[in-house]
Design a protein around this motif. Structure first.
Motif, mmCIF file in Angstrom:
data_model
loop_
_atom_site.group_PDB
_atom_site.id
_atom_site.type_symbol
_atom_site.label_atom_id
_atom_site.label_comp_id
_atom_site.label_asym_id
_atom_site.label_seq_id
_atom_site.Cartn_x
_atom_site.Cartn_y
_atom_site.Cartn_z
ATOM 1 N N ARG A 114 -7.242 6.480 -1.508
ATOM 2 C CA ARG A 114 -7.668 5.117 -1.172
ATOM 3 C C ARG A 114 -6.509 4.318 -0.573
ATOM 4 N NH1 ARG A 114 -10.661 5.639 -6.057
ATOM 5 N NH2 ARG A 114 -8.980 4.612 -7.225
ATOM 6 N N GLN A 115 -5.310 4.476 -1.160
ATOM 7 C CA GLN A 115 -4.145 3.778 -0.612
ATOM 8 C C GLN A 115 -3.796 4.284 0.790
ATOM 9 O OE1 GLN A 115 -2.788 1.123 -1.924
ATOM 10 N NE2 GLN A 115 -4.223 1.292 -3.667
ATOM 11 N N THR A 151 -6.208 2.622 3.011
ATOM 12 C CA THR A 151 -5.762 1.226 3.196
ATOM 13 C C THR A 151 -4.547 1.161 4.111
ATOM 14 O OG1 THR A 151 -6.582 0.663 0.983
ATOM 15 C CG2 THR A 151 -4.962 -0.826 1.982
ATOM 16 N N LYS A 171 2.352 1.805 -3.525
ATOM 17 C CA LYS A 171 1.395 2.411 -4.460
ATOM 18 C C LYS A 171 1.169 3.878 -4.131
ATOM 19 C CE LYS A 171 -1.161 -1.858 -5.419
ATOM 20 N NZ LYS A 171 -2.471 -2.540 -5.307
ATOM 21 N N ARG A 172 1.026 4.171 -2.855
ATOM 22 C CA ARG A 172 0.758 5.552 -2.474
ATOM 23 C C ARG A 172 1.909 6.464 -2.864
ATOM 24 N NH1 ARG A 172 0.564 7.987 3.643
ATOM 25 N NH2 ARG A 172 -0.216 10.057 3.097
ATOM 26 N N ALA A 228 0.832 -1.207 0.000
ATOM 27 C CA ALA A 228 0.000 0.000 0.000
ATOM 28 C C ALA A 228 0.865 1.255 0.000
ATOM 29 C CB ALA A 228 -0.924 -0.020 1.220
ATOM 30 N N SER A 253 -7.015 7.752 -6.070
ATOM 31 C CA SER A 253 -6.312 6.473 -5.858
ATOM 32 C C SER A 253 -5.323 6.584 -4.680
ATOM 33 C CB SER A 253 -5.555 6.067 -7.125
ATOM 34 O OG SER A 253 -6.454 5.873 -8.190
ATOM 35 N N GLU A 254 -4.628 7.711 -4.607
ATOM 36 C CA GLU A 254 -3.668 7.912 -3.511
ATOM 37 C C GLU A 254 -4.392 7.973 -2.167
ATOM 38 O OE1 GLU A 254 -1.369 10.225 -0.577
ATOM 39 O OE2 GLU A 254 -3.031 11.072 -1.728
#
Length: 638
Positions: free
Chosen positions: A286-287, A290, A145-146, A142, A283-284
């Motif tokens: 959401r990461q 998470t 990705k972030r 996670a 998206s960032e």
């Protein structure tokens, strides 16, 4: 003398082959005390053996467990301290640094758990460590990705800033051209053309302003930290993008604005909610959510691990404390037993020392010592403790025998002195007897002649002679009887005169000159006992007479002096003197320099003890070839 010895033999007790005497009793007491010491050593050895076992168990089991608990607690605390900052890293480099520390500490924890996996309680911690490692991998994914999205958005922002700069540089010349065209058309009077140029200018400036606004909103959107802030910024960015799109379309018919339109469309593309930076921001976010959830899960796992570690540490500490209590109990038990044995030993030793040694042995020894001192001092009535079946009983019987023998020897010495004085006594009695016979014959004749008055005169003379004979016999009987132990004031001068009267015949027979010096007052009182005081004088004067036997100059001096409550009797002779090596032994019993059969060697010893018993002192004042002088010092009555 045989009767005396026979009586003495009868007083001795038969000796048994074996008896429970002082040696056996003290040996038994010694064995008892040694037994207590041995028991104390055994108790101490058992206590220390138990303590050694507890300490060995603590060393072999508890200390490693305490060390493990300490290391485990530290490892858990290290992981807990990193967990809180892992999810809050703002850059990939910061995250990688924290993640490296976290991984290292987690590896340390897992290695520590694997080393002690044999313990069931420790083995239960391994699954938690594995879950933490698995959760860490999810956090890595996670976070990766972030950080990728954030890095992409920062790259897009940097690009937009360059595009914005290029847009401004391209728009400035066009604005200048439009202004020039407006002025030209206005001077020509072409109002419609000037209005068209004015519209192009407004559209261009609007494109530039909206592009600037969209760029600023995109930057704000990238830095948004909450969903509310992101949604609000997206709404403003959508409105700005729509206005920017309309103004770009209005410039399509202007060939000179093609570069401006291209740059503006690039900004517009990044503002697209589906394909641009807003989409990557969602998206960032959401990461981030998470990552936050994984961080919470990681914190939960770490907290669970910490609680399990704390439980394990508490159990280990409780086990160590229990071992310490057992060791302390062993020490306390041993100490209590040793104290009890020590107290019992002290009580037994005290009982032996007080009831047997002090009240029995020492008391009897003191009585025996007092009896021995009394015997040596010439007190025949001194009490001797009754004999018991031990060594002191033998000593009591021996002292009784010694006292009887001493008394017999003293009495024998006195009788021997009387025997030596027998001739003189006979002379003293023969003269009055001869005078009595003469006076009786004369009185008979006078009575026959009728001269009664003259006969009465003869009878008076006879009465005086018989009185003199009675006094002589009384003096001899008084000297021969056993002395009294009670001291009282006695006339020293009288005692000297009585002693001289007993030895007067020796002075006459041996032609010895007497030098007598008595105080003019005639009475010198001292604390003594008459018979024994006279015996001292007889012994000293008799020894002086013996010393001058065979000498050319035969002279004996007797002097009585007084000074400051003390009386002194000095007896001197003109004999050979005392050898220097014999001066220290002249007062010892049975010491004599006279020929065999001439004396027992008890005179000076008896005199020494009598004078000491009177509280006085006797010594050799001086001695040499010209003679010897003895000095007797006695206390006067208070």
């Amino acid at each position: 003398m045989a009767a005396v010895m026979e009586a003495t033999v009868d007083t001795s007790a038969p000796q048994a082959r074996w008896r429970f005497g002082i040696g056996a009793r003290l040996a038994l007491a010694f064995v008892a005390i040694v037994g207590f010491a041995v028991v104390a050593c055994i108790v101490g050895w058992l206590s220390y053996e138990r303590l050694s076992g507890e300490l060995s168990r603590m060393t072999d089991e508890q200390m490693p467990q305490l060390a493990f608990a300490s290391r485990l607690s530290k490892a858990g605390a290290d992981i807990g301290s990193v967990t809180s900052v892992l999810a809050g890293a703002e850059s990939r480099a910061e995250y990688n640094e924290i993640r490296s520390t976290y991984t290292s500490r987690l590896a340390t924890l897992r290695a520590l758990l694997e080393e002690n996996a044999a313990q069931s309680s420790t083995a239960a911690l391994l699954p938690l460590a594995e879950e933490i490692a698995a959760n860490l991998n999810k956090i890595d994914l996670a976070a990766g990705k972030r950080f990728t999205l954030r890095e992409a958005m920062r790259s897009d922002i940097d690009e937009l800033r360059w595009v914005q700069t290029d847009l401004l540089e391209e728009a400035d010349p066009l604005v200048d051209d439009i202004r020039f065209n407006i002025e030209t058309e206005t001077r020509k009077g072409e109002g419609a053309a000037a209005l068209a140029e004015q519209q192009k200018s407004e559209a261009l400036l609007t494109v530039v302003s909206q592009a600037n606004l969209a760029t600023g909103l995109i930057g704000r959107l990238v830095n948004a930290t909450t969903n509310e802030e992101m949604q609000e910024t997206n709404a403003f960015l959508g409105d700005s993008a729509d206005e920017l799109a309309n103004r770009i379309s209005s410039l399509d018919g202007w060939p000179d604005s093609i570069t401006v339109r291209q740059l503006a469309r690039r900004i517009l593309d990044q503002s697209n909610a589906s394909t641009g930076i807003p989409n990557r921001k969602r998206s960032e976010m959401r990461q981030a959510v998470t990552l936050s959830e994984l961080a919470v899960e990681n914190s939960r796992l770490v907290d669970a691990l910490g609680r399990r570690i704390e439980t394990e540490v508490v159990a280990i500490e409780a086990s160590a404390a229990d071992a310490a209590r057992r060791a302390a109990a062993a020490i306390e038990t041993g100490r209590s037993l040793l104290v009890a044995i020590a107290i019992l030993s002290i009580l037994v030793a005290t009982a032996i020392g007080y009831f047997y040694v002090h009240r029995n042995l020492i008391a009897r020894i003191r009585l025996l010592a007092s009896a021995a001192g009394a015997i040596s001092g010439g007190r025949p009535t001194a009490p001797i403790p009754p004999p018991e079946a031990d060594e002191l009983g033998d000593l009591s019987r021996a002292l009784t025998l010694f006292r009887q023998t001493r008394d017999e020897l003293v009495q024998s010495a006195k009788l021997a002195a009387l025997g030596q004085m027998a001739a003189g006594i006979g002379h003293e009695l023969n003269q009055p007897l001869a005078a009595l016979r003469a006076h009786i014959h004369s009185a008979t004749t006078l009575i026959g002649r009728g001269k009664g008055d003259q006969a009465v005169n003869n009878l008076e003379k006879m009465k005086g002679l018989t009185g003199r004979m009675a006094d002589q016999i009384s003096h001899i009987r008084r000297f021969a009887r056993r002395p009294d132990a009670q001291l009282r004031p006695v006339d020293l001068a009288a005692a000297v005169r009585d002693a001289l009267s007993l030895l007067e015949h020796r002075f006459e027979e041996e032609a010895v000159e007497l030098e007598l010096a008595l105080p003019e007052s005639g009475i010198v009182l001292v604390m003594a006992e008459p018979v024994r005081l006279e015996q001292v004088a007889v012994n000293l004067i008799g020894n002086a007479l013996d010393a001058v036997t065979g000498r050319e100059t035969r002279r004996v001096g007797v002097a009585v002096e007084t000074s400051a409550g003390t009386a002194r009797l000095v007896v001197a002779d003109t004999g050979h003197g005392i050898a220097p090596g014999d001066i220290g032994t002249v007062f010892d019993p049975f010491f004599t320099t006279k020929p065999v059969g001439s004396g027992l060697g008890l005179g000076l010893s008896i005199s020494y003890n009598i004078v000491k018993d009177f509280g006085g002192d006797i010594a050799v004042l001086d001695t040499g070839p010209a003679g010897t002088r003895f000095l007797v010092s006695l206390k006067g009555p208070e």
